[in-house]
Enzyme design. Structure first.
Site, PDB file in Angstrom:
ATOM      1  CB  SER A   1      31.178  -6.557  -6.546  1.00 19.09           C
ATOM      2  OG  SER A   1      30.359  -5.721  -5.609  1.00 19.09           O
TER       3      SER A   1
ATOM      4  CE  LYS B   1      31.228  -9.935   4.377  1.00 20.60           C
ATOM      5  NZ  LYS B   1      29.801 -10.287   4.355  1.00 20.60           N
TER       6      LYS B   1
ATOM      7  CD  GLU C   1      28.862  -1.801  15.089  1.00 17.65           C
ATOM      8  OE1 GLU C   1      28.005  -2.036  14.127  1.00 17.65           O
ATOM      9  OE2 GLU C   1      28.594  -0.603  15.723  1.00 17.65           O
TER      10      GLU C   1
ATOM     11  N   GLY D   1      29.867 -16.937   7.528  1.00 16.04           N
ATOM     12  CA  GLY D   1      29.674 -15.624   7.994  1.00 16.04           C
ATOM     13  C   GLY D   1      28.244 -14.817   7.854  1.00 16.04           C
TER      14      GLY D   1
HETATM   15  P1  NAP Z   1      30.902 -18.850   3.817  1.00 18.73           P
HETATM   16  O1  NAP Z   1      31.346 -18.269   5.065  1.00 18.73           O
HETATM   17  O2  NAP Z   1      31.915 -19.533   2.942  1.00 18.73           O
HETATM   18  O3  NAP Z   1      30.062 -19.895   4.228  1.00 18.73           O
HETATM   19  C1  NAP Z   1      29.635 -20.898   3.071  1.00 18.73           C
HETATM   20  C2  NAP Z   1      28.522 -22.018   3.656  1.00 18.73           C
HETATM   21  O4  NAP Z   1      27.773 -22.709   2.622  1.00 18.73           O
HETATM   22  C3  NAP Z   1      28.949 -22.777   4.777  1.00 18.73           C
HETATM   23  O5  NAP Z   1      27.948 -23.027   5.583  1.00 18.73           O
HETATM   24  C4  NAP Z   1      29.175 -24.236   3.890  1.00 18.73           C
HETATM   25  O6  NAP Z   1      29.198 -25.216   4.604  1.00 18.73           O
HETATM   26  C5  NAP Z   1      28.089 -24.073   2.983  1.00 18.73           C
HETATM   27  N1  NAP Z   1      28.308 -24.837   1.773  1.00 18.73           N
HETATM   28  C6  NAP Z   1      29.194 -24.777   0.787  1.00 18.73           C
HETATM   29  N2  NAP Z   1      29.071 -25.561  -0.269  1.00 18.73           N
HETATM   30  C7  NAP Z   1      28.059 -26.440   0.312  1.00 18.73           C
HETATM   31  C8  NAP Z   1      27.599 -27.772  -0.180  1.00 18.73           C
HETATM   32  N3  NAP Z   1      27.958 -28.297  -1.482  1.00 18.73           N
HETATM   33  N4  NAP Z   1      26.486 -28.209   0.391  1.00 18.73           N
HETATM   34  C9  NAP Z   1      26.065 -27.792   1.648  1.00 18.73           C
HETATM   35  N5  NAP Z   1      26.784 -26.579   2.272  1.00 18.73           N
HETATM   36  C10 NAP Z   1      27.408 -25.901   1.602  1.00 18.73           C
HETATM   37  O7  NAP Z   1      30.056 -17.874   2.815  1.00 18.73           O
HETATM   38  P2  NAP Z   1      29.142 -16.744   3.440  1.00 18.73           P
HETATM   39  O8  NAP Z   1      29.748 -15.433   3.512  1.00 18.73           O
HETATM   40  O9  NAP Z   1      28.672 -16.959   4.976  1.00 18.73           O
HETATM   41  O10 NAP Z   1      28.118 -16.707   2.344  1.00 18.73           O
HETATM   42  C11 NAP Z   1      27.097 -17.639   2.356  1.00 18.73           C
HETATM   43  C12 NAP Z   1      26.197 -17.456   1.244  1.00 18.73           C
HETATM   44  O11 NAP Z   1      25.285 -16.313   1.445  1.00 18.73           O
HETATM   45  C13 NAP Z   1      26.859 -17.110  -0.079  1.00 18.73           C
HETATM   46  O12 NAP Z   1      25.920 -17.968  -1.112  1.00 18.73           O
HETATM   47  C14 NAP Z   1      26.886 -15.759  -0.320  1.00 18.73           C
HETATM   48  O13 NAP Z   1      26.919 -15.364  -1.689  1.00 18.73           O
HETATM   49  C15 NAP Z   1      25.536 -15.407   0.377  1.00 18.73           C
HETATM   50  N6  NAP Z   1      25.443 -13.896   0.701  1.00 18.73           N
HETATM   51  C16 NAP Z   1      24.496 -13.116   0.397  1.00 18.73           C
HETATM   52  C17 NAP Z   1      24.641 -11.578   0.898  1.00 18.73           C
HETATM   53  C18 NAP Z   1      23.567 -10.867   0.452  1.00 18.73           C
HETATM   54  O14 NAP Z   1      23.536  -9.807   0.636  1.00 18.73           O
HETATM   55  N7  NAP Z   1      22.405 -11.436  -0.143  1.00 18.73           N
HETATM   56  C19 NAP Z   1      25.620 -11.371   1.899  1.00 18.73           C
HETATM   57  C20 NAP Z   1      26.459 -12.307   2.195  1.00 18.73           C
HETATM   58  C21 NAP Z   1      26.391 -13.558   1.908  1.00 18.73           C
HETATM   59  P3  NAP Z   1      30.521 -25.939   5.364  1.00 18.73           P
HETATM   60  O15 NAP Z   1      30.706 -25.298   6.662  1.00 18.73           O
HETATM   61  O16 NAP Z   1      30.218 -27.254   5.495  1.00 18.73           O
HETATM   62  O17 NAP Z   1      31.677 -25.821   4.203  1.00 18.73           O
END
Ligand code: NAP
Length: 277
Positions: free
Chosen positions: A20, A71, A82, A132
């Site tokens: 992190s 989360k 909230e 999320g």
């Molecule tokens: P999450 O709830 O686990 O969701 C993961 C997402 O990725 C789902 O939509 C999943 O689809 C999809 N996915 C995973 N493997 C895949 C594949 N091979 N092909 C197509 N889709 C795939 O995770 P999250 O917390 O929402 O995070 C999502 C991304 O955002 C991550 O990369 C995370 O590091 C990033 N993020 C960045 C920040 C930032 O501050 N920059 C903050 C939060 C998250 P399915 O539903 O089909 O499994």
């Protein structure tokens, strides 16, 4: 700094959490402002969330960030919440824990910073993913855009996200070309493109219209394949580090009532990532 009995303790919980960037970001700001506080990373397995959150409540930290997969559990375990999925806990003067989500607002702050023109028109958003992070960004964008199409590998999850956002729609993963062709703003909120994931994907970028903006939430690497290809087509791009920093700015404000310097954090985190500004 000297750690004493009065030092305020803050932490991030998640699994995994060892890589992190939040400790480097928050400890940098703590030093900038001369605060008597320290921020650490605590690994926490999914199955252990409930008893650990209960114990943390009793221990009374000064502040907590929550990352995947905790989360939803953190939103449920707080005394006041909230949101349905929390990334911030704050201990109040009466000992109660309040839960917040700063991911969505942080994402908008990042868009404002890197692609300020996005607000100038009512736009069509293509959200890639329905986890999320996609939902938080979709909810935050919703009042400012015409439509948000959620395209997700697992269709049911995409449909559920679309139903949770007032102007949400769902788009079949097989119809990505059509989605790219109609979008003014594409937001990549899946794990695709992350360093070490071993997953690569050919996004149909050739279908994007001139003037479209492409944002990627992934920040390792800072310039994902999607962002590189968009930049090479002359499109405006927004990297995931901005979202990370701005959700952190809002966390820090909730804990200390101080707005920390986002630019200073970016410089420090680029150094940690081994990138140049
Ligand atoms: P999450 O709830 O686990 O969701 C993961 C997402 O990725 C789902 O939509 C999943 O689809 C999809 N996915 C995973 N493997 C895949 C594949 N091979 N092909 C197509 N889709 C795939 O995770 P999250 O917390 O929402 O995070 C999502 C991304 O955002 C991550 O990369 C995370 O590091 C990033 N993020 C960045 C920040 C930032 O501050 N920059 C903050 C939060 C998250 P399915 O539903 O089909 O499994």
């Amino acid at each position: 700094m000297t750690i004493s009995g009065a030092t305020k303790v803050l932490a991030v919980i998640g699994d995994p959490v060892a890589h992190s960037l939040s400790p480097a970001m928050h400890n940098g700001w703590i030093a900038d402002h001369g605060l008597d506080a320290v921020y650490v990373a605590l690994p926490l397995k999914a199955g252990d969330a409930e008893p650990a959150l209960k114990a943390l409540k009793a221990l009374g930290l000064h502040g907590l960030n929550i990352t995947a997969p905790h989360k939803e559990a953190a939103a449920r375990a707080a005394d006041r919440s909230e949101c349905a999925a929390a990334n911030v806990w704050r201990w109040e003067d009466d000992g109660a824990v309040s839960a917040f989500n700063t991911d969505g607002a942080g994402f908008l702050d990042s868009l404002d910073e890197s692609a300020p023109g996005w607000r100038a028109r009512r736009s069509r958003v293509l959200m890639l993913g329905a986890g999320g992070a996609a939902l938080a960004a979709g909810e935050a964008l919703s009042p400012f855009v015409d439509t948000i199409h959620f395209a997700n590998r697992t269709a049911e999850r995409g449909e559920a996200a679309a139903a949770a956002v007032p102007n949400g729609r769902s788009l079949r993963w097989e119809d990505l070309e059509r989605g790219f062709g109609a979008a003014d703003l594409v937001v990549q909120a899946t794990t695709l493109g992350m360093a070490g994931s071993g997953e690569s994907f050919e996004w149909p970028l050739g279908h994007l219209r001139a003037g479209a903006i492409v944002a990627d939430m992934v920040y390792r690497p800072l310039e994902t394949g999607l962002l590189r290809a968009a930049r090479e087509r002359g499109l405006a791009t927004v990297d995931g580090l901005g979202m990370l920093i701005h959700q952190g700015v809002r966390s820090f404000e909730l804990w200390f009532g101080i707005k920390p310097n986002a630019g200073a954090a970016r410089a420090r985190l680029l150094a940690v990532l081994g990138e140049t500004a």
